[in-house]
Design a protein around this motif. Structure first.
Motif, PDB file in Angstrom:
ATOM      1  N   UNK A 263       0.799  -1.234   0.000  1.00  0.00           N
ATOM      2  CA  UNK A 263       0.000   0.000   0.000  1.00  0.00           C
ATOM      3  C   UNK A 263       0.831   1.283   0.000  1.00  0.00           C
ATOM      4  N   UNK A 264       2.019   1.252  -0.584  1.00  0.00           N
ATOM      5  CA  UNK A 264       2.803   2.488  -0.590  1.00  0.00           C
ATOM      6  C   UNK A 264       2.649   3.283  -1.886  1.00  0.00           C
ATOM      7  N   UNK A 265       1.830   2.804  -2.808  1.00  0.00           N
ATOM      8  CA  UNK A 265       1.609   3.526  -4.046  1.00  0.00           C
ATOM      9  C   UNK A 265       0.947   2.650  -5.081  1.00  0.00           C
ATOM     10  N   UNK A 266       1.058   3.053  -6.338  1.00  0.00           N
ATOM     11  CA  UNK A 266       0.428   2.300  -7.415  1.00  0.00           C
ATOM     12  C   UNK A 266       1.363   2.224  -8.610  1.00  0.00           C
ATOM     13  N   UNK A 267       1.147   1.203  -9.427  1.00  0.00           N
ATOM     14  CA  UNK A 267       2.002   0.885 -10.567  1.00  0.00           C
ATOM     15  C   UNK A 267       1.138   0.855 -11.818  1.00  0.00           C
ATOM     16  N   UNK A 268       1.664   1.401 -12.916  1.00  0.00           N
ATOM     17  CA  UNK A 268       0.937   1.397 -14.182  1.00  0.00           C
ATOM     18  C   UNK A 268       1.776   0.756 -15.282  1.00  0.00           C
ATOM     19  N   UNK A 269       1.074   0.244 -16.294  1.00  0.00           N
ATOM     20  CA  UNK A 269       1.727  -0.375 -17.441  1.00  0.00           C
ATOM     21  C   UNK A 269       0.921  -0.037 -18.684  1.00  0.00           C
ATOM     22  N   UNK A 270       1.571  -0.052 -19.832  1.00  0.00           N
ATOM     23  CA  UNK A 270       0.941   0.328 -21.090  1.00  0.00           C
ATOM     24  C   UNK A 270       1.190  -0.740 -22.143  1.00  0.00           C
ATOM     25  N   UNK A 271       0.343  -0.750 -23.152  1.00  0.00           N
ATOM     26  CA  UNK A 271       0.594  -1.589 -24.311  1.00  0.00           C
ATOM     27  C   UNK A 271       1.796  -1.051 -25.083  1.00  0.00           C
ATOM     28  N   UNK A 272       2.410  -1.915 -25.894  1.00  0.00           N
ATOM     29  CA  UNK A 272       3.503  -1.490 -26.752  1.00  0.00           C
ATOM     30  C   UNK A 272       4.791  -2.233 -26.475  1.00  0.00           C
ATOM     31  N   UNK A 273       5.720  -2.140 -27.418  1.00  0.00           N
ATOM     32  CA  UNK A 273       7.029  -2.749 -27.261  1.00  0.00           C
ATOM     33  C   UNK A 273       7.907  -1.867 -26.371  1.00  0.00           C
ATOM     34  N   UNK A 274       8.719  -2.533 -25.547  1.00  0.00           N
ATOM     35  CA  UNK A 274       9.625  -1.824 -24.631  1.00  0.00           C
ATOM     36  C   UNK A 274       8.880  -0.814 -23.766  1.00  0.00           C
ATOM     37  N   UNK A 275       7.693  -1.185 -23.335  1.00  0.00           N
ATOM     38  CA  UNK A 275       6.885  -0.264 -22.550  1.00  0.00           C
ATOM     39  C   UNK A 275       7.436  -0.117 -21.139  1.00  0.00           C
ATOM     40  N   UNK A 276       7.477   1.093 -20.605  1.00  0.00           N
ATOM     41  CA  UNK A 276       7.943   1.279 -19.236  1.00  0.00           C
ATOM     42  C   UNK A 276       6.874   0.889 -18.217  1.00  0.00           C
ATOM     43  N   UNK A 277       7.328   0.503 -17.039  1.00  0.00           N
ATOM     44  CA  UNK A 277       6.452   0.255 -15.901  1.00  0.00           C
ATOM     45  C   UNK A 277       6.754   1.336 -14.868  1.00  0.00           C
ATOM     46  N   UNK A 278       5.710   2.077 -14.443  1.00  0.00           N
ATOM     47  CA  UNK A 278       5.903   3.222 -13.564  1.00  0.00           C
ATOM     48  C   UNK A 278       5.346   2.931 -12.162  1.00  0.00           C
ATOM     49  N   UNK A 279       6.059   3.436 -11.162  1.00  0.00           N
ATOM     50  CA  UNK A 279       5.611   3.379  -9.773  1.00  0.00           C
ATOM     51  C   UNK A 279       5.375   4.797  -9.255  1.00  0.00           C
ATOM     52  N   UNK A 280       4.196   5.027  -8.713  1.00  0.00           N
ATOM     53  CA  UNK A 280       3.850   6.314  -8.111  1.00  0.00           C
ATOM     54  C   UNK A 280       3.711   6.113  -6.596  1.00  0.00           C
ATOM     55  N   UNK A 281       4.509   6.810  -5.830  1.00  0.00           N
ATOM     56  CA  UNK A 281       4.437   6.711  -4.379  1.00  0.00           C
ATOM     57  C   UNK A 281       3.477   7.770  -3.852  1.00  0.00           C
ATOM     58  N   UNK A 282       2.516   7.336  -3.025  1.00  0.00           N
ATOM     59  CA  UNK A 282       1.594   8.324  -2.499  1.00  0.00           C
ATOM     60  C   UNK A 282       1.868   8.612  -1.034  1.00  0.00           C
ATOM     61  N   UNK A 283       1.328   9.754  -0.572  1.00  0.00           N
ATOM     62  CA  UNK A 283       1.454  10.174   0.818  1.00  0.00           C
ATOM     63  C   UNK A 283       0.079  10.625   1.302  1.00  0.00           C
ATOM     64  N   UNK A 284      -0.334  10.060   2.410  1.00  0.00           N
ATOM     65  CA  UNK A 284      -1.640  10.446   2.990  1.00  0.00           C
ATOM     66  C   UNK A 284      -1.416  11.071   4.354  1.00  0.00           C
TER      67      UNK A 284
END
Length: 284
Positions: A263-284
């Protein structure tokens, strides 16, 4: 989703409200998916037993395979689901299941661009507790679902550990619909998705509920929205309130989001070749 949609159009339709933002750090690129096996990533789910790993899969028309990637976005295992097909796999989730203490992977064959499918399916298999081999096979349990109203295109599959429900969000109406059914199904079961509420969002491509059940996120092509769920509150009660908007850097064709296992954030992914995977850290 194969159709290319103009970002300007998505911006116009992405939401009908303007929620307040939650403070979140800039995203961290965990790595790029360089495997030629995973070029149409359409969902992502964080793993509890396999710490730092994520489950993902390709979009429609590809092999019925689920992929395990590590925290650097490197492909480490491919699991073939036996005796099923990938008609239109659109999301994946990880969570509790029929056996207490075990975790399961849920694959949503829920896409329906034309709104013509008589039924949709969810595939479920027990999650391994250690990293599986590079290639393995498993026969999943199958749940066949129908909507209480009309067929819908959907790309969001969420598992709620508190109510023990499966939630599905429709995708492309002006006001999308939220549906649910029980997750304690047996292989071969049929069920009807209960229609719950309408929400003022459209073109919703992914969603997730945290492992403790208190955090809910959904994403459109251009935005990410968040709800905190209070004790004693259902998912639908929480989501009936206005959402808060989370920062999101628009991806080429972003179709996957997951809340991390701790529960320290969320991760996103996209279609496509060599697609990056991103991590977003949240603060509450």
């Amino acid at each position: 989703m194969r159709k290319i949609i103009l970002i300007g159009f998505a911006l116009m339709l992405g939401t009908l409200i303007a929620p307040a933002q939650v403070p979140v750090e800039k995203p961290l690129e965990l790595g790029k998916v360089e495997s030629d096996k995973l070029t149409e990533a359409s969902g992502i789910a964080s793993s509890v037993p396999l710490k730092g790993c994520f489950w993902t899969h390709n979009d429609s028309g590809n092999k019925p395979e689920v992929f395990l990637i590590n925290s650097k976005a490197e492909l480490i295992s491919t699991i073939k689901l036996k005796d099923v097909s990938n008609r239109d796999w659109e999301d994946i989730a990880e969570g509790i299941g029929p056996i207490k203490g075990k975790y399961y992977v849920y694959v949503g064959d829920i896409g329906d661009n034309g709104g013509i499918r008589n039924s949709i399916k969810i595939y479920r298999f027990p999650e391994p507790t250690t990293i599986p081999g590079k290639k393995t096979e498993i026969t999943p349990d199958v749940l066949k679902l129908k909507y209480a109203d009309d067929p819908k295109d959907a790309e969001s599959l969420m598992i709620d550990p508190i109510s023990r429900n499966i939630y599905i969000l429709s995708k492309r109406e002006k006001h999308i619909h939220l549906y649910k059914t029980k997750l304690d199904f047996k292989n071969g079961d049929h069920a009807v998705l209960e229609e719950l509420i309408k929400l003022p969002y459209t073109w919703v491509t992914a969603g997730d509920i945290s492992k403790d059940g208190h955090h809910i996120v959904i994403k459109t092509l251009t935005n990410v929205f968040y709800w905190h769920r209070a004790d004693g509150e259902s998912v639908e009660q929480a989501m009936a309130r206005p959402a808060r908007q989370l920062p999101y850097e628009v991806e080429k064709q972003g179709e996957g989001i997951t809340i991390t296992a701790d529960n320290d954030g969320y991760v996103t992914i996209s279609e496509g070749k060599n697609t990056p995977v991103y991590f977003y850290k949240w603060k509450f």
